[in-house]
Design a protein around this motif. Structure first.
Motif, mmCIF file in Angstrom:
data_model
loop_
_atom_site.group_PDB
_atom_site.id
_atom_site.type_symbol
_atom_site.label_atom_id
_atom_site.label_comp_id
_atom_site.label_asym_id
_atom_site.label_seq_id
_atom_site.Cartn_x
_atom_site.Cartn_y
_atom_site.Cartn_z
ATOM 1 N N VAL A 42 0.845 -1.196 0.000
ATOM 2 C CA VAL A 42 0.000 0.000 0.000
ATOM 3 C C VAL A 42 0.877 1.241 0.000
ATOM 4 O O VAL A 42 1.868 1.314 0.730
ATOM 5 C CB VAL A 42 -0.919 0.020 1.246
ATOM 6 C CG1 VAL A 42 -1.786 1.280 1.228
ATOM 7 C CG2 VAL A 42 -1.797 -1.219 1.307
ATOM 8 N N ASP A 43 0.511 2.221 -0.810
ATOM 9 C CA ASP A 43 1.248 3.479 -0.897
ATOM 10 C C ASP A 43 0.601 4.505 0.030
ATOM 11 O O ASP A 43 -0.562 4.878 -0.143
ATOM 12 C CB ASP A 43 1.242 3.992 -2.339
ATOM 13 C CG ASP A 43 2.147 5.198 -2.537
ATOM 14 O OD1 ASP A 43 2.583 5.792 -1.528
ATOM 15 O OD2 ASP A 43 2.420 5.549 -3.703
ATOM 16 N N GLY A 44 1.363 4.972 1.009
ATOM 17 C CA GLY A 44 0.845 5.939 1.972
ATOM 18 C C GLY A 44 0.403 7.248 1.359
ATOM 19 O O GLY A 44 -0.372 7.991 1.974
ATOM 20 N N HIS A 45 0.867 7.551 0.136
ATOM 21 C CA HIS A 45 0.446 8.789 -0.516
ATOM 22 C C HIS A 45 -1.058 8.817 -0.767
ATOM 23 O O HIS A 45 -1.665 9.895 -0.818
ATOM 24 C CB HIS A 45 1.193 8.966 -1.843
ATOM 25 C CG HIS A 45 2.630 9.347 -1.666
ATOM 26 N ND1 HIS A 45 3.603 8.449 -1.310
ATOM 27 C CD2 HIS A 45 3.267 10.556 -1.802
ATOM 28 C CE1 HIS A 45 4.774 9.070 -1.231
ATOM 29 N NE2 HIS A 45 4.600 10.348 -1.525
ATOM 30 N N LYS A 46 -1.668 7.645 -0.893
ATOM 31 C CA LYS A 46 -3.112 7.565 -1.124
ATOM 32 C C LYS A 46 -3.912 8.074 0.076
ATOM 33 O O LYS A 46 -5.089 8.416 -0.058
ATOM 34 C CB LYS A 46 -3.512 6.123 -1.429
ATOM 35 C CG LYS A 46 -2.924 5.574 -2.721
ATOM 36 C CD LYS A 46 -3.381 4.134 -2.951
ATOM 37 C CE LYS A 46 -2.813 3.588 -4.256
ATOM 38 N NZ LYS A 46 -3.228 2.168 -4.494
ATOM 39 N N PHE A 47 -3.269 8.115 1.226
ATOM 40 C CA PHE A 47 -3.990 8.472 2.449
ATOM 41 C C PHE A 47 -3.733 9.906 2.895
ATOM 42 O O PHE A 47 -4.150 10.306 3.980
ATOM 43 C CB PHE A 47 -3.613 7.493 3.567
ATOM 44 C CG PHE A 47 -3.938 6.063 3.242
ATOM 45 C CD1 PHE A 47 -5.240 5.606 3.326
ATOM 46 C CD2 PHE A 47 -2.939 5.196 2.813
ATOM 47 C CE1 PHE A 47 -5.547 4.290 3.011
ATOM 48 C CE2 PHE A 47 -3.233 3.877 2.499
ATOM 49 C CZ PHE A 47 -4.544 3.430 2.592
ATOM 50 N N ILE A 48 -3.043 10.675 2.050
ATOM 51 C CA ILE A 48 -2.807 12.076 2.405
ATOM 52 C C ILE A 48 -4.124 12.841 2.599
ATOM 53 O O ILE A 48 -4.280 13.557 3.608
ATOM 54 C CB ILE A 48 -1.908 12.767 1.349
ATOM 55 C CG1 ILE A 48 -0.492 12.182 1.417
ATOM 56 C CG2 ILE A 48 -1.872 14.281 1.585
ATOM 57 C CD1 ILE A 48 0.456 12.726 0.352
ATOM 58 N N PRO A 49 -5.103 12.727 1.678
ATOM 59 C CA PRO A 49 -6.380 13.445 1.893
ATOM 60 C C PRO A 49 -7.058 13.062 3.210
ATOM 61 O O PRO A 49 -7.596 13.922 3.914
ATOM 62 C CB PRO A 49 -7.227 13.022 0.685
ATOM 63 C CG PRO A 49 -6.222 12.679 -0.368
ATOM 64 C CD PRO A 49 -5.088 12.048 0.368
ATOM 65 N N MET A 50 -7.019 11.778 3.560
ATOM 66 C CA MET A 50 -7.621 11.328 4.817
ATOM 67 C C MET A 50 -6.893 11.949 6.007
ATOM 68 O O MET A 50 -7.516 12.393 6.974
ATOM 69 C CB MET A 50 -7.568 9.801 4.918
ATOM 70 C CG MET A 50 -8.190 9.249 6.196
ATOM 71 S SD MET A 50 -7.914 7.466 6.387
ATOM 72 C CE MET A 50 -8.773 6.860 4.926
ATOM 73 N N ALA A 51 -5.558 11.983 5.920
ATOM 74 C CA ALA A 51 -4.763 12.567 7.003
ATOM 75 C C ALA A 51 -5.089 14.054 7.168
ATOM 76 O O ALA A 51 -5.194 14.562 8.295
ATOM 77 C CB ALA A 51 -3.281 12.375 6.720
ATOM 78 N N GLU A 52 -5.261 14.745 6.052
ATOM 79 C CA GLU A 52 -5.592 16.174 6.104
ATOM 80 C C GLU A 52 -6.967 16.385 6.730
ATOM 81 O O GLU A 52 -7.161 17.299 7.536
ATOM 82 C CB GLU A 52 -5.538 16.762 4.698
ATOM 83 C CG GLU A 52 -4.121 16.803 4.121
ATOM 84 C CD GLU A 52 -4.091 17.197 2.651
ATOM 85 O OE1 GLU A 52 -3.008 17.560 2.171
ATOM 86 O OE2 GLU A 52 -5.157 17.145 1.991
ATOM 87 N N GLU A 53 -7.922 15.545 6.374
ATOM 88 C CA GLU A 53 -9.270 15.652 6.935
ATOM 89 C C GLU A 53 -9.268 15.454 8.443
ATOM 90 O O GLU A 53 -10.059 16.057 9.173
ATOM 91 C CB GLU A 53 -10.194 14.618 6.289
ATOM 92 C CG GLU A 53 -10.564 14.913 4.846
ATOM 93 C CD GLU A 53 -11.414 13.798 4.237
ATOM 94 O OE1 GLU A 53 -11.876 12.924 5.011
ATOM 95 O OE2 GLU A 53 -11.593 13.798 3.003
ATOM 96 N N LYS A 54 -8.351 14.606 8.930
ATOM 97 C CA LYS A 54 -8.304 14.301 10.358
ATOM 98 C C LYS A 54 -7.464 15.291 11.148
ATOM 99 O O LYS A 54 -7.324 15.153 12.367
ATOM 100 C CB LYS A 54 -7.776 12.874 10.569
ATOM 101 C CG LYS A 54 -8.702 11.805 9.991
ATOM 102 C CD LYS A 54 -8.140 10.413 10.171
ATOM 103 C CE LYS A 54 -8.226 9.948 11.607
ATOM 104 N NZ LYS A 54 -7.830 8.523 11.763
ATOM 105 N N GLY A 55 -6.886 16.288 10.450
ATOM 106 C CA GLY A 55 -6.207 17.360 11.166
ATOM 107 C C GLY A 55 -4.712 17.447 11.005
ATOM 108 O O GLY A 55 -4.052 18.218 11.726
ATOM 109 N N ALA A 56 -4.131 16.689 10.081
ATOM 110 C CA ALA A 56 -2.694 16.797 9.848
ATOM 111 C C ALA A 56 -2.353 18.221 9.412
ATOM 112 O O ALA A 56 -3.028 18.787 8.553
ATOM 113 C CB ALA A 56 -2.247 15.800 8.789
ATOM 114 N N VAL A 57 -1.302 18.800 9.994
ATOM 115 C CA VAL A 57 -0.923 20.176 9.648
ATOM 116 C C VAL A 57 0.332 20.200 8.774
ATOM 117 O O VAL A 57 0.718 21.255 8.265
ATOM 118 C CB VAL A 57 -0.682 21.029 10.901
ATOM 119 C CG1 VAL A 57 -1.970 21.184 11.690
ATOM 120 C CG2 VAL A 57 0.424 20.417 11.778
#
Length: 488
Positions: free
Chosen positions: A48-63
């Motif tokens: 699995v490529d972690g880049h696919k989860f960047i939008p999810m991380a941003e939605e959860k509050g990643a700064v």
């Protein structure tokens, strides 16, 4: 909480979009663990490529996001840090997050196909016997001084690894020993760590399901030595065919150990028994509670590492006689019927050969060996027939059984193993899929003086079947059998 600019200071950054003057509340490469204020590292994984989860991380509050490729849509509230290797960056970030704990410890890494667990564990034990506080990261268990922490991987992910090292520092540990797997080296899990020393045990066929070729497997092991600092020591097995290869590009001080030739640390077996060995180490004899040539190599490496760490040679030799085998590594159980059962983690052809040869050296050519062995599912299929062939060649009786079938059918695995047996070997082989029944059958067949080798799982207390881990411990089964024999 850490300042983003401070965290990023060790990284080789290609581009930054957004402010690096932010307070970071947490660090993770797992989008499920993201919370407001998190620095998320997008790592391309094996499946699995972690880049696919960047939008999810941003939605959860990643700064802030560390990545190799920018997402198609950029958020104005997020700082993007582009690097050439996110995996490498994660290692350095994890070290920074925990204030570089490996630089506040004397950390020794052990790599190789076989012997990593024993060698790393015994260095940890030696440190404690000599009065030092120490930590251990191993396949069997992690330790912070005398506190145990369960483990799932030979080498943890960078965050967990640095978290454990941080706990060691907080507990006042001065030394730490850890296994360094080929996966960890290849996946940059040890990036950012500072080692004072490294040990190479040996290299034989393993993990080709991941590395694909032996050359790639070798390169992953060698990578560990290539990153060592100049002030570290690199101790290699001179008797292994690739021992010198490991040192070709290292900047560290080079040392060798051997049982066969001149080396910086020379071991020689004087006497071997099922319950111990009289070993000469650089001309000094020491009685040890370990059996077999493979353990003589491990203990010679341990002696070398202890000396290179600056510990007194006489103290080291004295305390080595108090060391005991690691759980599930040539662990012997004696039956009232007169046979001995040995549980060992040997799960590669070479490891099986080493253990069987060690037993044969003690009991002689007229003794009886009954071997119970399987092979793991969804792993290198090529080693299955080799393991069966090597086991049959060194045993009077062979019982093929289930190991951790994972998502394969146990019967299919045993058929692969049987391909390595000739007609004569098949007449001495039983096929018992149920591992408990296989061990019980071996005990029934064993007579006075027989040795049963139960290989493959060692310390493991489970069988993994269709994604579920069921409790199963070879040692428990053996103890139950011996208890029933004693009562009977």
């Amino acid at each position: 909480m850490k300042n983003l600019k401070e965290l990023l200071s060790p990284l080789d950054i290609t581009k930054i979009i957004g402010s690096d003057d932010k307070e970071i509340t947490s660090l993770t490469s797992d989008s499920r663990k993201v919370a407001p204020g998190t620095l998320f590292v997008a790592v391309p994984g094996v499946s699995v490529d972690g880049h696919k989860f960047i939008p999810m991380a941003e939605e959860k509050g990643a700064v802030a996001v560390v990545c190799q490729e920018l997402p198609e849509v950029l958020s104005t509230h997020v700082t993007y840090i582009v690097v050439s290797s996110s995996a490498l960056a994660l290692g350095y970030l994890a070290s920074q997050w925990f204030d570089n704990p490996s630089r506040r410890l004397k950390l020794v890494g052990v790599t190789g196909t076989n012997g990593k667990t024993t060698t790393a564990t015994l260095i940890y034990e030696m440190a404690r016997l000599l009065g030092y506080k120490a930590g251990l990261l191993s396949t069997v268990c992690n330790y912070v001084d005398d506190t145990a922490y369960p483990t799932d991987h030979t080498t943890p992910d960078p965050y967990t690894l640095n978290e454990m090292l941080h706990l060691m520092v907080e507990a006042g540990c001065e030394y730490a020993a850890m296994e360094v797997s080929s996966h960890a080296a290849d996946q940059q899990r040890i990036a950012g760590l500072h080692f004072v020393g490294s040990i190479f045990t040996n290299l034989t066929r393993d993990h080709l399901d991941y590395h694909k070729t032996f050359e790639a497997y070798l390169a992953a092991k060698k990578k560990f030595f290539d990153i060592l600092p100049r002030e570290a020591f690199a101790l290699t097995n001179a008797d292994d065919k690739v021992g010198e290869v490991m040192l070709q590009n290292t900047r560290a001080h080079r040392y060798t150990y051997s049982l066969r030739s001149e080396a910086d640390f020379r071991g020689r077996i004087i006497e071997s028994r099922l319950d111990g060995t009289l070993l000469s180490l650089n001309g000094q004899e020491v009685e040890l509670l370990f059996t077999g040539k493979f353990n003589a190599y491990n203990l010679t490496a341990v002696y070398g590492a202890c000396v290179l760490l600056g510990w007194n040679k006489e103290d080291v030799l004295r305390e080595m006689s108090r060391l005991v085998p690691v759980a599930g590594r040539f662990q012997a159980f004696h039956s009232p019927k007169g046979y001995t059962a040995i549980v060992d983690y040997a799960h590669t052809p070479d490891a099986v050969v080493n253990v069987l040869n060690a037993i044969r050296e003690v009991i002689g050519k007229d003794g009886e060996i009954i071997t119970v062995v399987g092979a793991g599912g969804n792993r290198d299929k090529g080693k299955r027939p080799i393991m069966a062939r090597e086991a049959a060649a060194r045993s009077e009786r062979l019982i093929l059984t289930s190991d951790n079938p994972r998502f394969e059918e146990p019967e299919d695995i045993l058929k692969d193993m049987e391909e390595g047996l000739d007609a004569e070997a098949r007449t001495r082989t039983l096929h018992i899929t149920d591992r408990r029944q296989a061990i019980r059958t071996a005990a029934t067949l064993a007579g006075k003086g027989s040795v049963i080798l139960i290989a493959g799982k060692g310390h493991e207390d489970y069988q993994e079947i269709k994604g579920v881990k069921h409790h199963f411990d070879d040692r428990e089964v053996v103890r139950e059998i011996i208890a029933s024999e004693t009562a009977g």
